[in-house]
Design an enzyme around this catalytic site. Sequence first.
Site, PDB file in Angstrom:
ATOM      1  N   GLU A  13       0.796  -1.228   0.000  1.00 26.98           N
ATOM      2  CA  GLU A  13       0.000   0.000   0.000  1.00 26.98           C
ATOM      3  C   GLU A  13       0.831   1.281   0.000  1.00 26.98           C
ATOM      4  O   GLU A  13       0.651   2.167   0.832  1.00 26.98           O
ATOM      5  CB  GLU A  13      -0.977   0.011   1.184  1.00 26.98           C
ATOM      6  CG  GLU A  13      -2.098  -0.990   1.023  1.00 26.98           C
ATOM      7  CD  GLU A  13      -3.240  -0.789   2.003  1.00 26.98           C
ATOM      8  OE1 GLU A  13      -4.356  -1.237   1.707  1.00 26.98           O
ATOM      9  OE2 GLU A  13      -3.015  -0.191   3.081  1.00 26.98           O
TER      10      GLU A  13
ATOM     11  N   GLU B 149      -5.436  -8.271   0.244  1.00 26.00           N
ATOM     12  CA  GLU B 149      -6.306  -7.916   1.372  1.00 26.00           C
ATOM     13  C   GLU B 149      -7.705  -7.657   0.837  1.00 26.00           C
ATOM     14  O   GLU B 149      -7.881  -7.138  -0.265  1.00 26.00           O
ATOM     15  CB  GLU B 149      -5.818  -6.657   2.112  1.00 26.00           C
ATOM     16  CG  GLU B 149      -4.526  -6.824   2.875  1.00 26.00           C
ATOM     17  CD  GLU B 149      -4.106  -5.542   3.612  1.00 26.00           C
ATOM     18  OE1 GLU B 149      -4.994  -4.719   3.930  1.00 26.00           O
ATOM     19  OE2 GLU B 149      -2.906  -5.376   3.846  1.00 26.00           O
TER      20      GLU B 149
END
Length: 469
Positions: free
Chosen positions: A164, A368
């Site tokens: 991320e 995720e």
Amino acid sequence: MKNLSNFPKGFLWGASISAYQAEGATAKDGKGKTIMDIANFGEEYCDFSVASDFYHHYKEDIALMKEMGFKSFRFSISWARIFPDGEGAINKKGIEFYNNVINELVRNNIKPIVTIFHFDTPLALEEKGGWSNRDVILPAFDKYADTLFKEYGDRVKHWITINEQNVITISNLNFGMFSKGKRFTPTETFQKNHVLFMANAVAINNYKKNYSHQKGIIGPAPNHSPTYPKTTKPEDQIAAMNAGVMRNWMYFDAYVRGEYNPIALKYFKDLGIKLDIKKDDLDIMKQAKPDFLGFNYYTSMTVEYSDTSELTKIMDQQVGFDIPGMFKAVKNDKLVESPYGWAIDPLGLRYSFREIYERYRLPLLITENGIGVKETLNKDNTVNDDYRIDYYHKHIVAMREAISEGIEVIGYNPWTAIDLVSTHQGFSKRYGFIYIDRDEKDLKEMKRYRKKSFFWYQEMIKNNGDNIM
């Protein structure tokens, strides 16, 4: 949709955690401090010092994953557990811990998917400038990644470089979440972002040059949110395209193509942002071809046209943010929201698969996906988390639809395997298939309990998702 394809043979069903949110033992066996160890997200929430105590419970937790039928398990390695100061001498106890975890996974026929960097910069490096000081951070990261390849590459065949990066950048620009609360100027923020691009490239190039004999694959895992226009007005469509670039494509383009998106460059020019890009940087980035793209998906983003001159503001790095003159995030009244205000959009996952694969034609891995909810144990020591089952069911259907459309998806590792400390809401916000009996301040006995979703996911994996319609 009719005529759904089956999930591929060998599909990597599993789940994820991160080191700082799950391991605990932050000062044990020579581990150094990280920026997350000193972070303060509110006195009402617990810190990361114990977290889920995966450090001491990993065998028990992996046994539960085996019981669920996991084919893979994505976890991160703490840089400061391997190099307490981020550089210098290796901590042998840290090497030993992750050897033990990886060996336990292999013994249970679970493929380890290892994330090299998941937010937790060693504090000693942060004090030297962290990601702002490329002369320190890049050699240190190169040595760290190389050590992981050397120590674990005989068993680890799936590597994720950076988790991320776009969330790190957006958050640092607005409130410095991952830099000890310091809010950076746009130039400082996007310079750090460029150094992160270089770290990703350095790790991929090193792995492909020196460790190809290990026959693994490597790639990044940005967060992805499809960006929708609020209305059919052309201005809103342009705003959605702008948001797509600043939220997603600037990162993916740099990873895959080794270049900056031209819309992002125009934004930099308009704001007077001048990046210090060294002579060979873009060549190094272009050489670093990922084998796959991981991505984290939670929600979509809806925007409208903005011509305001207000300062950039953030609502939530997942939900949306504003860039004056480019776009403004708004609520999507067509979608229901989670208890924490994130729009639940299963179709957005299918949309994401399609737009990412159409641009890059690389295998995709969900690293995720999940829903966080406040939960307590029932009297029978379980949690009836039907909302989580419904959430996963709809998202897995969307994934199966994408596969049926010819998109190459290699695995699904939702967030999370076990309850852990949410970066924003402590232990109150639970994501796991496995309930850990502790509160924000009361550790209790840290017992593990199977939620209702545990058994649902177990059955789903057993059938390789073919029962999902």
